[in-house]
Scaffold this motif. Structure first.
Motif, PDB file in Angstrom:
ATOM      1  N   SER A  20      53.473  44.579  53.681  1.00  0.00           N
ATOM      2  CA  SER A  20      54.836  44.780  53.171  1.00  0.00           C
ATOM      3  C   SER A  20      55.798  44.933  54.343  1.00  0.00           C
ATOM      4  O   SER A  20      55.375  45.270  55.430  1.00  0.00           O
ATOM      5  CB  SER A  20      54.904  46.061  52.351  1.00  0.00           C
ATOM      6  OG  SER A  20      54.106  45.982  51.229  1.00  0.00           O
TER       7      SER A  20
ATOM      8  N   GLY B  70      55.814  46.106  47.984  1.00  0.00           N
ATOM      9  CA  GLY B  70      54.447  45.762  47.652  1.00  0.00           C
ATOM     10  C   GLY B  70      54.329  44.470  46.858  1.00  0.00           C
ATOM     11  O   GLY B  70      53.235  44.068  46.498  1.00  0.00           O
TER      12      GLY B  70
ATOM     13  N   ILE C 278      51.063  39.672  49.241  1.00  0.00           N
ATOM     14  CA  ILE C 278      49.851  39.621  48.411  1.00  0.00           C
ATOM     15  C   ILE C 278      48.688  40.076  49.267  1.00  0.00           C
ATOM     16  O   ILE C 278      48.326  39.419  50.237  1.00  0.00           O
ATOM     17  CB  ILE C 278      49.587  38.194  47.887  1.00  0.00           C
ATOM     18  CG1 ILE C 278      50.812  37.687  47.124  1.00  0.00           C
ATOM     19  CG2 ILE C 278      48.368  38.179  47.001  1.00  0.00           C
ATOM     20  CD1 ILE C 278      50.669  36.266  46.607  1.00  0.00           C
ATOM     21  N   LYS C 279      48.099  41.190  48.895  1.00  0.00           N
ATOM     22  CA  LYS C 279      47.086  41.786  49.758  1.00  0.00           C
ATOM     23  C   LYS C 279      45.743  41.059  49.725  1.00  0.00           C
ATOM     24  O   LYS C 279      45.012  41.051  50.703  1.00  0.00           O
ATOM     25  CB  LYS C 279      46.845  43.230  49.310  1.00  0.00           C
ATOM     26  CG  LYS C 279      47.542  44.259  50.164  1.00  0.00           C
ATOM     27  CD  LYS C 279      47.128  45.637  49.739  1.00  0.00           C
ATOM     28  CE  LYS C 279      45.902  46.103  50.459  1.00  0.00           C
ATOM     29  NZ  LYS C 279      46.151  46.695  51.753  1.00  0.00           N
ATOM     30  N   ASP C 280      45.425  40.505  48.585  1.00  0.00           N
ATOM     31  CA  ASP C 280      44.074  40.002  48.410  1.00  0.00           C
ATOM     32  C   ASP C 280      43.980  38.517  48.745  1.00  0.00           C
ATOM     33  O   ASP C 280      44.790  37.714  48.275  1.00  0.00           O
ATOM     34  CB  ASP C 280      43.642  40.239  46.960  1.00  0.00           C
ATOM     35  CG  ASP C 280      42.178  39.952  46.779  1.00  0.00           C
ATOM     36  OD1 ASP C 280      41.846  38.920  46.169  1.00  0.00           O
ATOM     37  OD2 ASP C 280      41.367  40.750  47.261  1.00  0.00           O
ATOM     38  N   GLU C 281      42.985  38.154  49.541  1.00  0.00           N
ATOM     39  CA  GLU C 281      42.889  36.773  49.996  1.00  0.00           C
ATOM     40  C   GLU C 281      42.721  35.793  48.837  1.00  0.00           C
ATOM     41  O   GLU C 281      43.415  34.777  48.767  1.00  0.00           O
ATOM     42  CB  GLU C 281      41.722  36.625  50.977  1.00  0.00           C
ATOM     43  CG  GLU C 281      41.677  35.241  51.610  1.00  0.00           C
ATOM     44  CD  GLU C 281      40.509  35.085  52.563  1.00  0.00           C
ATOM     45  OE1 GLU C 281      39.543  35.863  52.447  1.00  0.00           O
ATOM     46  OE2 GLU C 281      40.569  34.190  53.409  1.00  0.00           O
TER      47      GLU C 281
ATOM     48  N   SER D  12      43.653  36.062  45.900  1.00  0.00           N
ATOM     49  CA  SER D  12      44.884  35.974  45.112  1.00  0.00           C
ATOM     50  C   SER D  12      45.926  35.108  45.797  1.00  0.00           C
ATOM     51  O   SER D  12      46.594  34.311  45.134  1.00  0.00           O
ATOM     52  CB  SER D  12      45.439  37.366  44.841  1.00  0.00           C
ATOM     53  OG  SER D  12      44.477  38.157  44.201  1.00  0.00           O
TER      54      SER D  12
END
Lengths: 568, 317, 293
Positions: free
Chosen positions: A49, A230, A265-268, A270
């Motif tokens: 973020s 976020g 986007i934190k998750d790869e 995703s």
């Protein structure tokens, strides 16, 4: 009608189609840009973020987060990019080649000697838009630059010694800023010019509270219109932006698109999925392991790859035994099969030698072939010689040492056991200690890190790359490397005005450091970026300043009809 | 009843106080001082003076008891402090992210209950029939798949097969309810189905218990219709542990279903907490904890009170 | 002679139970066998595994299942069958330890609070509330950071968190059970509290305890897998199923689906088995069902 009868017709149609496409292709060189649309971008640090909207917070991500709205004195000259026939890919994280810099807010500038001074003439008529409750629309003036600098300088979060070379900054008239320096510093323009913290923020915004996203207001092509922490930062077009973009001989008013959304986007899985379904138009950083599948399932994507802007290495504490012995350090380097890591672990997507100088540092980077034999030796797999060196240093049976790694980095968590396996073959046992992010980082900053420390070290720029990791007692010096000779040479490099002389100094220092092997040098991975073909006027450039992609994004436009045709 | 409620509400305060002290102290004992973290973001080593400057600017130079007292004092005025990294008020950050978590939790709970209760009751009524066995097997299967894996599959595979993926753009429910639900429904379904599995089995278990109770047999003997028996007696009593279960699941949902939030890009409290702990943002951590704590305790209060409503034998006060 | 026979059969309640399990709940029995199979694999992993769990061999990387590698290999060339077997070891340890510790804690707190009622209940519940309002994540990261990631810490923390959380279920079961006639009867004839708890209350709340225990085994394994996803689980190269699934399982799910299928199926199978077995046990042990079918 039978199928065979229609074949000549089909061929004719196909041929016409080909010719049509070819001529279209020729025209594409000078495609007329369209206005409108929204760009969804996942930047290089898509998992992070925004840290702060206030430059006085000295957040390294400031330029990336605010680059679309806060402009700087200098920025990359994108007309010198490879895409436009120049030689610079503009990928390096915090370096601009000297002849690849243009004045952004600066119309022109000149340097003077005795004392070293820089006089910057600002562009006239650059406006801050009206911001209800914060400020009325007005022109950018020299006082704004002086104010921004002073505010940075007086911030309690300032990096110490950063502006030590600056004597004073003053506005000699409405559009002229004069920087007076105590001495020459090779990074003068990087530190306040096109650097991490160089955004010009007006006094009114600071007074209202620069840290509140609702108060932000800059001269840039976009304005921050919405921010969901976020999730996403949305920027809307600044209708009164001053700059134009030359395309195909014509000059077009910027920006082209109506909105740009920077997504977090934190998750790869995703963010890769979001790219696949065009919820992201551009994704600036993709691991090599995900490329094949994306190419298969989203074949229309366009690709660009570059050497990662950070080195991967195991730092060895040279202030502890046995790593105070250079033979031991060199032995460990020879014990690791780096070629195999490139071929097998990274599936070919890595370069053997890409740190501490990045291959794009034109004039500063030397390839492995250009390096002396002593350096090249470290990159040839030679377990026999490694064992011999270890025995010579007094460790015929090998030894055990602890290595810390961040559990936050899945690549490193896989890579380290591999390195450990190589070392075990020469009798050296590595005890792996995974650590959580905060604890891992502070082990380095408090200088309590273990004898081995696997980390990712950003390149930034040629001078900083060496200084921050190899000058005595620097924060990012986990190996505790200390060579008074090197410290002196580094200081001299900063004072050297002639760039070609600086390049030579840096080349020599690089050779020296690599040979002395304070690290187990590991291959540098290649990273990829991808975008959908309707994104135009773009070919994978990543930074137009120190971690600042804003100007690049501002020049993109969307071919809306193509996007619709492709079903999005 | 009213006095009981009041007493429980007052009992919240000492509980919260003790709990907050523990968290306050624990966080500061974690190695990796926030100062070190902040300074390491920059590439030039900080000297002692600048460390002191930063410490003072962040208010971390006072003793722990002083910091804690200041914090408590501020809370009583509605000020949860300022984030050390973002320089934004903690209260504002929390209020921004709480609705996301609430909404996800409420949707997931509702979906979970809608699935679990009817199936659980049915399963108990038709014990050991193929229907029961199938329902139970399915419930356990749902339980047995880790949530991050389900989430990943739901995210990734539709994008490959049909070129579709869930919305990742968050808009507030009040701004655009349809768009908001478009994003929320998929993670709520994933979360809800895994919650339902546990609830379903508990419902069934307790229904079975209750169905064999004396008062049920009495009701049968009196000739009451099956439906009346079930609804009026059995279900109400079987609901007690189910309500307990809801009470247990709710804190998870308030605290943030971190994994689901991460995969479906929901800016909720879970991710906020994860980031704050990772960055040692003490005010945010303690602020979030406070909000979560109050919410959890209120929910447990409601749960306890509903025991009274459901089981007359328990209505002790 | 018939009398002797009957006595012989009745002399072993465990054997009785097992026989009932086999005859009346075949599915449950099958589940128990599956679980025992995994436990067996876990205990004898060192002997059963054809390769070491960390035998890196870059030439063998990402190979599909074959006779040489029944479950294929991962991105570092490690044999997945061996890694799953060692994973069984880890999961069994984590699952059973946490379940045992957590259920014990739950029962102790639940009994205390539920039976005593009144002031004791109130105080205990306040403490439980305080504890439960801790974000588990905070506690876990704190512990993990101070001591470093590792199995004992995770087992300890999970036991505590699950234990205290589960106490409310036991407590509510105790609430219902203590109002029963035979409890009142026992109390009225002056039975000591301990006798009432042990002989009358506990057997009647056995079913939820057992269900709780069996769900804890699965829950512990599942939570550890979630922690691995967040980067807080038992760290590599330890091949916990959760770690395998959330790490290389997700990264290479296209190049090598077996990297996710193998540990995923193991994980699901064990959790499934423990729960089905727990259900069967509950059905058999329910005192109200004694005598009935």
């Amino acid at each position: 009608m039978s199928l065979f009868k229609t074949t000549p017709t089909l061929r004719a149609i196909a041929l016409t189609g080909l010719l049509g496409a070819a001529s279209l292709g020729a025209m594409a060189q000078a495609e007329k840009p369209q206005y409108g649309g929204t760009l969804n971008i996942g930047m290089v640090y898509v998992t992070l973020s925004p840290l702060s909207w206030d430059p006085a917070d000295w957040a390294w991500k400031f330029g990336q987060d605010t680059g679309l709205m806060y402009e700087q004195l200098f920025a990359a000259d994108l007309n010198k990019s490879v895409r436009k026939g120049g030689k610079y890919p503009f990928v390096t994280d915090a370096w601009l080649p000297t002849d690849g810099i243009r004045g952004e807010l600066a119309e022109s500038w000149k340097t003077m000697d005795n004392p070293f001074r820089v006089e910057v003439k600002l562009r006239k008529g650059v406006m801050f838009p009206e911001k209800p409750g914060v400020m009325k629309a007005r022109e950018l003036v020299a006082d704004d630059v002086v104010y921004s600098f002073t505010r940075l300088d007086k911030s309690p979060k300032k990096i110490p010694t950063y502006f030590d070379h600056v004597e004073k900054v003053e506005a000699t008239d409405k559009h002229t800023v004069l920087f007076t320096f105590k001495n020459y510093n090779a990074e003068w323009d990087y530190r306040f010019g096109w650097g991490y913290f160089s955004g010009i923020v007006p006094k009114e915004v600071s007074d209202a509270g620069a840290g509140n996203w609702k108060n932000t207001n800059g001269t840039g092509p976009f304005m921050l219109s919405d921010y969901v922490q976020g999730n996403a930062a949305t920027f809307s077009k600044n209708d009164k932006y001053w700059d134009k973009e030359p395309i195909g001989g014509q000059s077009y008013k910027l920006p082209f698109v109506d909105k740009i959304v920077y997504r977090t986007i934190k998750d790869e899985s995703s963010y890769l999925t979001s790219l696949r379904t065009a919820k992201l138009d551009v994704l600036e950083r993709i691991r090599w392991s995900a490329v094949d599948e994306l190419k298969k399932n989203a074949p229309a994507l366009k690709w660009k790859h570059s050497v990662d802007t950070g080195g991967t290495f195991v730092a060895l504490r040279v202030d502890t035994k046995p790593f105070d012995d250079i033979r031991v350090r060199r032995a460990l380097n020879m014990a690791v099969n780096k070629q195999e890591i490139v071929q097998q672990y990274y599936n070919g997507s890595a370069v053997l030698f890409g740190y501490p100088m990045h291959p794009d540092y034109t004039g500063y980077f030397e390839t492995l072939d250009q390096m002396p034999a002593a350096v090249q030796e470290l990159f040839k797999y030679n377990p026999g010689k490694a064992k011999a060196l270890l025995a010579e240093a007094g460790f015929p049976e090998g030894f055990t040492f602890k290595t810390q790694v961040c559990s936050c980095n899945p690549d490193h968590m896989d890579l380290l056991p591999l390195v450990a396996a190589y070392l075990e073959k020469v009798g050296v046992k590595m005890k792996i200690q995974p650590m959580e992010y905060g604890a891992f980082l502070s082990a380095m900053t408090t200088k309590t890190n273990a004898p081995g420390y696997l980390m990712y070290g950003g390149h930034s720029n040629p001078t900083t790359s060496i200084r921050k990791s190899f000058v005595t007692k620097q924060t990012w010096n986990p190996s505790q490397y200390s060579d008074p000779e090197l410290d002196k040479r580094m200081a001299a490099t900063y004072l050297e005005k002639d760039e070609s002389k600086r390049q030579l100094l840096i080349k020599l220092m690089t050779r020296d450091i690599v040979e002395k092997a304070p690290y187990i040098w590991l291959p540098t991975p290649i990273v990829y970026s991808a975008w959908w073909p309707w994104v135009k006027n773009y070919d994978g450039e990543l930074r137009a300043g120190a971690e600042r992609p804003g100007p690049i994004h501002a020049r993109m436009w969307i071919d809306q009809s193509m996007k619709k045709q492709m079903g999005f | 009843m009213g006095a009981y409620v009041l007493r429980r509400l007052l009992a919240l305060i000492p509980t919260l106080l003790i709990a907050s002290i523990i968290v306050f102290v624990t966080i500061r004992m974690i190695p990796g001082d926030v100062i070190d973290l902040m300074l390491s973001q920059n590439d030039i080593g900080a000297d002692k003076r600048s460390r002191e400057q930063l410490v003072h600017a962040l208010g971390l130079d006072q003793s722990m008891p002083e910091q804690y007292l200041r914090w408590v004092g501020a809370i009583l005025q509605g000020d949860l402090g300022q984030s050390l990294w973002h320089s934004t008020p903690v209260l504002r950050e929390v209020l921004d992210r709480l609705p996301v978590t609430f909404e996800l939790g409420a949707l997931a709970l509702t979906i979970g209950l809608l699935i679990a209760l009817p199936i659980g009751v049915y399963s108990a009524m038709r014990q050991d029939t193929p229907g029961d066995l199938f329902a139970r097997s399915f419930a356990i299967l749902l339980l047995a798949v880790p949530s991050f894996w389900m989430g990943t599959m739901v995210m990734v595979f539709p994008s490959i097969w049909w070129g579709w993926s869930p919305e990742v753009n968050y808009v507030k429910f009040t701004d655009d309810p349809w768009q908001n639900l478009k994003q929320m429904i998929v993670p709520a379904l994933v979360l809800g189905t895994s919650l339902s599995a546990v609830t379903m089995r508990m419902t069934r278990t307790m229904m079975l218990e209750v169905l064999r109770q004396d008062y049920i047999r009495t009701a049968w003997a009196k000739g009451l219709q099956e439906r009346t028996v079930i609804l009026r007696h059995a279900v109400r009593n079987a609901l007690i542990p189910v309500v307990t279960l809801i009470g247990l699941q709710a804190p998870l949902l308030i605290g943030g279903a971190v994994i689901i939030e991460q995969i479906f890009v929901l800016p909720g409290m879970g991710l906020m907490m994860l980031e704050a702990v990772s960055q040692r943002d003490y005010p945010v951590i303690t602020g979030v904890f406070l909000v979560v704590g109050v919410a959890v305790m209120l929910i447990n209060l409601v749960v306890d009170l509903s025991y009274g409503l459901l089981d007359p034998r328990v209505r002790h006060q | 002679m018939q009398v002797t026979q009957e006595l012989k059969v009745a002399s072993s309640p465990t054997r009785q139970l097992l026989s009932r399990l086999w005859h009346e709940k075949p599915v449950g029995a099958a589940a128990a066998l599956v679980f025992l199979l995994f436990v067996f694999c876990g205990i004898f992993a060192d002997w059963l595994a054809p390769y070491g769990f960390n035998e890196i061999s870059m030439l063998e990387r990402l190979k599909a299942p074959s006779w040489k590698h029944w479950f294929g290999t991962d991105n570092l060339g490690r044999d997945m069958l061996s890694r799953c077997l060692y994973g069984a070891q880890l999961s069994v340890i984590i699952g059973l330890s946490v379940a045992t510790l957590a259920t014990t804690i739950s029962v102790l707190i639940g009994l205390l609070s539920g039976y005593m009622g009144g002031k004791v209940d109130m105080v205990v519940q306040r403490i439980v509330d305080a504890y439960m309002s801790f974000p588990e994540l905070v506690i876990l990261i704190a512990v993990v950071s101070v001591i470093g990631p590792g199995m004992p810490q995770i087992i300890g923390i999970l036991s505590l968190v699950l234990g205290i959380g589960g106490s409310r279920i036991i407590r509510s079961a105790v609430f219902s059970a203590r109002e029963n006639m035979y409890v009142h009867a026992a109390q009225s004839i002056g039975a000591s509290t301990r006798r009432v708890l042990w002989h009358h209350l506990l057997p009647n709340i056995m079913p939820p305890i057992i269900v709780l225990f069996t769900t804890r085994v699965g829950a512990a394994i599942l939570i550890e897998s979630g922690l691995s996803f967040l980067g807080l689980g038992v760290p590599p190269p330890a091949p916990t199923w959760g770690g395998l699934l959330s790490g290389s399982g997700r990264t290479y799910m296209f190049q090598g689906p077996w990297l996710a299928l193998a540990p995923g199926l193991c994980l699901t199978a064990v959790v499934y088995a423990t729960n089905v077995f727990g259900d069967a046990l509950r059905d058999l042990l329910d005192p109200r069902m004694r005598g009935a079918k």
